[in-house]
Design a protein around this motif. Structure first.
Motif, mmCIF file in Angstrom:
data_model
loop_
_atom_site.group_PDB
_atom_site.id
_atom_site.type_symbol
_atom_site.label_atom_id
_atom_site.label_comp_id
_atom_site.label_asym_id
_atom_site.label_seq_id
_atom_site.Cartn_x
_atom_site.Cartn_y
_atom_site.Cartn_z
ATOM 1 N N HIS A 191 8.043 5.130 1.951
ATOM 2 C CA HIS A 191 7.566 4.075 2.416
ATOM 3 C C HIS A 191 8.271 3.439 3.379
ATOM 4 O O HIS A 191 9.568 2.999 3.139
ATOM 5 C CB HIS A 191 7.407 3.127 0.892
ATOM 6 N N LYS A 225 0.700 -1.373 -0.073
ATOM 7 C CA LYS A 225 0.027 -0.083 0.131
ATOM 8 C C LYS A 225 1.039 1.156 -0.056
ATOM 9 O O LYS A 225 1.749 1.467 0.660
ATOM 10 C CB LYS A 225 -0.990 -0.118 1.182
ATOM 11 N N ASN A 226 0.378 2.238 -0.934
ATOM 12 C CA ASN A 226 1.327 3.581 -1.011
ATOM 13 C C ASN A 226 2.639 3.491 -1.428
ATOM 14 O O ASN A 226 3.511 4.357 -1.146
ATOM 15 C CB ASN A 226 1.175 4.395 0.236
#
Length: 123
Positions: A30, A4-5
């Motif tokens: 991240h 995610k992201n």
């Protein structure tokens, strides 16, 4: 998206019936970069292959499973603090069961990053 992201798609466009180009930007904040590697962020090769899979799934609107990869060549380190934008040029060959992909990934200036051939099974 498995991570995610981890990245955002900046642009994706069909080039011909069997090919497309996608530009992504890796998110340098991240958490994956805390362990790979501290004080020297390097995008893991497996993450690059995951991005390729997700871009292909997105383009074809299919769920895919990576069956094999060949001629995988990581040609440049991807440090998102230096070069966070990557362009994936993808050629697709499809039959009833398999999606075969020829990929060339590069930085914005054209420097090659990753070249590979990947076979996915339609899932």
């Amino acid at each position: 998206m498995l991570l995610k992201n981890f990245y955002t798609i900046v642009k994706s466009e069909s080039l011909e019936a069997n090919s497309f180009s996608a530009t992504i930007e890796i998110q340098k904040e991240h958490p994956i970069f805390e362990g790979h590697f501290p004080n020297l962020s390097v995008t893991p090769g497996v993450a690059m292959l995951q991005i390729l899979k997700e871009l292909t799934e997105n383009h074809l609107r299919l769920s895919l499973f990576l069956e094999s990869a060949s001629n995988v060549k990581f040609l440049s380190l991807v440090d998102p603090n230096v070069n966070a934008t990557l362009k994936f040029d993808i050629i697709i060959q499809e039959d009833s069961q398999y999606i075969k992909v020829k990929n060339t990934t590069s930085f914005e200036d054209g420097t090659p990053v990753l070249k590979c051939n990947v076979t996915f099974v339609k899932h």
